[in-house]
Design an enzyme around this catalytic site. Structure first.
Site, PDB file in Angstrom:
ATOM      1  N   SER A 146       0.864  -1.190   0.000  1.00 46.92           N
ATOM      2  CA  SER A 146       0.000   0.000   0.000  1.00 46.92           C
ATOM      3  C   SER A 146       0.896   1.233   0.000  1.00 46.92           C
ATOM      4  O   SER A 146       2.039   1.180   0.466  1.00 46.92           O
ATOM      5  CB  SER A 146      -0.855  -0.012   1.271  1.00 46.92           C
ATOM      6  N   TYR A 159      -1.396  -0.855  10.659  1.00 46.62           N
ATOM      7  CA  TYR A 159      -1.547  -1.248   9.255  1.00 46.62           C
ATOM      8  C   TYR A 159      -0.406  -0.666   8.415  1.00 46.62           C
ATOM      9  O   TYR A 159       0.242  -1.377   7.633  1.00 46.62           O
ATOM     10  CB  TYR A 159      -2.900  -0.736   8.737  1.00 46.62           C
TER      11      TYR A 159
HETATM   12  N1  LIG Z   1      -8.847  -0.754   0.092  1.00 45.20           N
HETATM   13  C1  LIG Z   1      -7.798   0.042   0.137  1.00 45.20           C
HETATM   14  O1  LIG Z   1      -7.937   1.273   0.276  1.00 45.20           O
HETATM   15  C2  LIG Z   1      -6.402  -0.514  -0.025  1.00 45.20           C
HETATM   16  C3  LIG Z   1      -5.366   0.378  -0.326  1.00 45.20           C
HETATM   17  C4  LIG Z   1      -4.084  -0.117  -0.472  1.00 45.20           C
HETATM   18  C5  LIG Z   1      -3.834  -1.460  -0.321  1.00 45.20           C
HETATM   19  N2  LIG Z   1      -4.858  -2.316  -0.029  1.00 45.20           N
HETATM   20  C6  LIG Z   1      -4.541  -3.725   0.149  1.00 45.20           C
HETATM   21  O2  LIG Z   1      -5.256  -4.498  -0.798  1.00 45.20           O
HETATM   22  C7  LIG Z   1      -5.444  -5.816  -0.285  1.00 45.20           C
HETATM   23  C8  LIG Z   1      -6.883  -6.226  -0.482  1.00 45.20           C
HETATM   24  O3  LIG Z   1      -7.699  -5.394   0.322  1.00 45.20           O
HETATM   25  P1  LIG Z   1      -9.163  -4.925  -0.120  1.00 45.20           P
HETATM   26  O4  LIG Z   1      -9.167  -3.453  -0.132  1.00 45.20           O
HETATM   27  O5  LIG Z   1      -9.596  -5.672  -1.312  1.00 45.20           O
HETATM   28  O6  LIG Z   1      -9.980  -5.374   1.174  1.00 45.20           O
HETATM   29  P2  LIG Z   1     -11.166  -6.419   1.374  1.00 45.20           P
HETATM   30  O7  LIG Z   1     -12.244  -6.206   0.374  1.00 45.20           O
HETATM   31  O8  LIG Z   1     -11.492  -6.314   2.804  1.00 45.20           O
HETATM   32  O9  LIG Z   1     -10.479  -7.814   1.047  1.00 45.20           O
HETATM   33  C9  LIG Z   1      -9.552  -8.427   1.910  1.00 45.20           C
HETATM   34  C10 LIG Z   1      -9.399  -9.869   1.498  1.00 45.20           C
HETATM   35  O10 LIG Z   1      -8.436 -10.477   2.354  1.00 45.20           O
HETATM   36  C11 LIG Z   1      -8.983 -11.682   2.865  1.00 45.20           C
HETATM   37  N3  LIG Z   1      -8.470 -11.955   4.199  1.00 45.20           N
HETATM   38  C12 LIG Z   1      -8.423 -11.124   5.273  1.00 45.20           C
HETATM   39  N4  LIG Z   1      -7.932 -11.762   6.338  1.00 45.20           N
HETATM   40  C13 LIG Z   1      -7.671 -13.038   5.950  1.00 45.20           C
HETATM   41  C14 LIG Z   1      -7.177 -14.189   6.611  1.00 45.20           C
HETATM   42  N5  LIG Z   1      -6.837 -14.169   7.906  1.00 45.20           N
HETATM   43  N6  LIG Z   1      -7.048 -15.342   5.903  1.00 45.20           N
HETATM   44  C15 LIG Z   1      -7.395 -15.375   4.599  1.00 45.20           C
HETATM   45  N7  LIG Z   1      -7.858 -14.319   3.918  1.00 45.20           N
HETATM   46  C16 LIG Z   1      -8.010 -13.173   4.593  1.00 45.20           C
HETATM   47  C17 LIG Z   1     -10.497 -11.432   2.909  1.00 45.20           C
HETATM   48  O11 LIG Z   1     -11.188 -12.679   2.831  1.00 45.20           O
HETATM   49  P3  LIG Z   1     -11.983 -13.397   4.012  1.00 45.20           P
HETATM   50  O12 LIG Z   1     -12.556 -12.327   4.879  1.00 45.20           O
HETATM   51  O13 LIG Z   1     -12.996 -14.210   3.271  1.00 45.20           O
HETATM   52  O14 LIG Z   1     -10.955 -14.236   4.687  1.00 45.20           O
HETATM   53  C18 LIG Z   1     -10.694 -10.654   1.619  1.00 45.20           C
HETATM   54  O15 LIG Z   1     -10.824 -11.524   0.534  1.00 45.20           O
HETATM   55  C19 LIG Z   1      -5.001  -5.779   1.173  1.00 45.20           C
HETATM   56  O16 LIG Z   1      -3.708  -6.313   1.307  1.00 45.20           O
HETATM   57  C20 LIG Z   1      -4.979  -4.286   1.489  1.00 45.20           C
HETATM   58  O17 LIG Z   1      -4.084  -3.981   2.509  1.00 45.20           O
HETATM   59  C21 LIG Z   1      -6.136  -1.870   0.111  1.00 45.20           C
END
Ligand SMILES: NC(=O)c1ccc[n+]([C@@H]2O[C@H](COP(=O)([O-])OP(=O)(O)OC[C@H]3O[C@@H](n4cnc5c(N)ncnc54)[C@H](OP(=O)(O)O)[C@@H]3O)[C@@H](O)[C@H]2O)c1
Length: 269
Positions: A146, A159
């Site tokens: 990120s 985070y």
């Molecule tokens: N959204 C943002 O603003 C943003 C910005 C920069 C980077 N990111 C990064 O992008 C990535 C995806 O995030 P997102 O925004 O798509 O969020 P999201 O919609 O909340 O998705 C997170 C995913 O991670 C999985 N996950 C979480 N904990 C887990 C665990 N203990 N075991 C297995 N799977 C797990 C969740 O699946 P389950 O709940 O089904 O396990 C879900 O599929 C993350 O690494 C996040 O840090 C996000």
């Protein structure tokens, strides 16, 4: 170094049950015709995605239900992914955040963030490097970090620190690799509209969020072209260059005001 060619190849995507991971899985299937191994905790979401993609994109999908905050589960995901010898790439995307005062983050939740965002990712990366970093092996790994890993983000202190780890870890490892046909990419988005940010605490920040389809498209581009560290969105890239000239303390101070305003408004509602 040749670009990755994903057609009919097997790609692991963790955190594919929602958000960025789910959208990258969709685009990998529809546009790039890759076969997928999708992993997360929510079995129903993964099974729905498998049914959708196998029907509409005509590719093969394998589901692995796993809690990646548990090292043995992370090991199982990689062992099952490499078992038949045809894994071509992995996008380690699963991650969790906490938005609020760090002192109000319960210790168990902090440990869970650390285990999911750092320990699980390192555990899986270690096995993937062992698998791919040898002569004759072709493939790529992408770690989803990120922009919060570039500078300290107040109210997302834990985070932000986990993402700083992932960025440093992935970039350092990139330069340790010996196989010229294997790469490690770090993908560093700014805010994205996903489940992670679908919370009233982020209301004041929603204007800055990138649509998930755009972030996924740029993520796959970074993966295929084996980028070292890639920030999606032209404005984010320009902002990132600009911020490198400013003291971190100054940027962090400005962010703290915006983030606190958003948090306070959500608490007042
Ligand atoms: N959204 C943002 O603003 C943003 C910005 C920069 C980077 N990111 C990064 O992008 C990535 C995806 O995030 P997102 O925004 O798509 O969020 P999201 O919609 O909340 O998705 C997170 C995913 O991670 C999985 N996950 C979480 N904990 C887990 C665990 N203990 N075991 C297995 N799977 C797990 C969740 O699946 P389950 O709940 O089904 O396990 C879900 O599929 C993350 O690494 C996040 O840090 C996000």
């Amino acid at each position: 170094m040749k670009n990755l060619a994903l057609n009919n190849k097997w790609i692991l995507v963790t955190g594919a049950s929602s958000g960025l991971g789910q959208e990258m899985a969709r685009q990998l299937a529809h546009i790039h015709k890759a076969n997928l191994i999708i992993a997360a905790r929510r079995a129903d979401k993964l099974e729905d995605l498998k049914a959708e993609l196998e029907k509409a994109a005509g590719i093969k999908v394998k589901v692995i239900v796993a809690d990646l905050s548990i090292p043995e589960e992370a090991d199982r995901v990689i062992n099952e992914s490499i078992a038949n010898g045809n894994l071509y790439g992995a996008i380690l995307n699963a991650g969790v955040t906490y938005f609020g005062r760090h002192t109000e983050l319960p210790w168990d939740n902090f440990e869970s963030i650390l285990k999911t965002n750092v320990i699980g990712v390192v555990r899986m990366t270690n096995s993937l490097v062992k698998h791919f970093d040898k002569p004759g092996s072709v493939g790529g790994v992408m770690l989803v970090s990120s922009m919060a890993g570039f500078f300290p983000v107040p109210y997302q202190a834990a985070y932000s620190a986990t993402k700083a780890f992932i960025t440093a870890f992935g970039n350092a490892l990139h330069n340790e690799l010996q196989n010229p046909d294997f790469s490690i990419t770090v993908f560093s988005p700014g805010g994205i509209a996903t489940e992670m940010t679908d919370n009233s605490k982020f209301n004041e920040l929603k204007g800055w969020l990138m649509p998930v389809s755009e972030a996924a498209k740029e993520g796959i581009h970074a993966f295929i072209t084996r980028k070292y560290n890639y920030v999606p969105g032209l404005l984010n890239r320009i902002g990132n260059v600009f911020m490198n000239f400013l003291p971190k303390r100054f940027i962090s101070g400005k962010m703290s005001k915006v983030y606190l305003k958003s948090l306070t408004k959500a608490q007042e509602e």
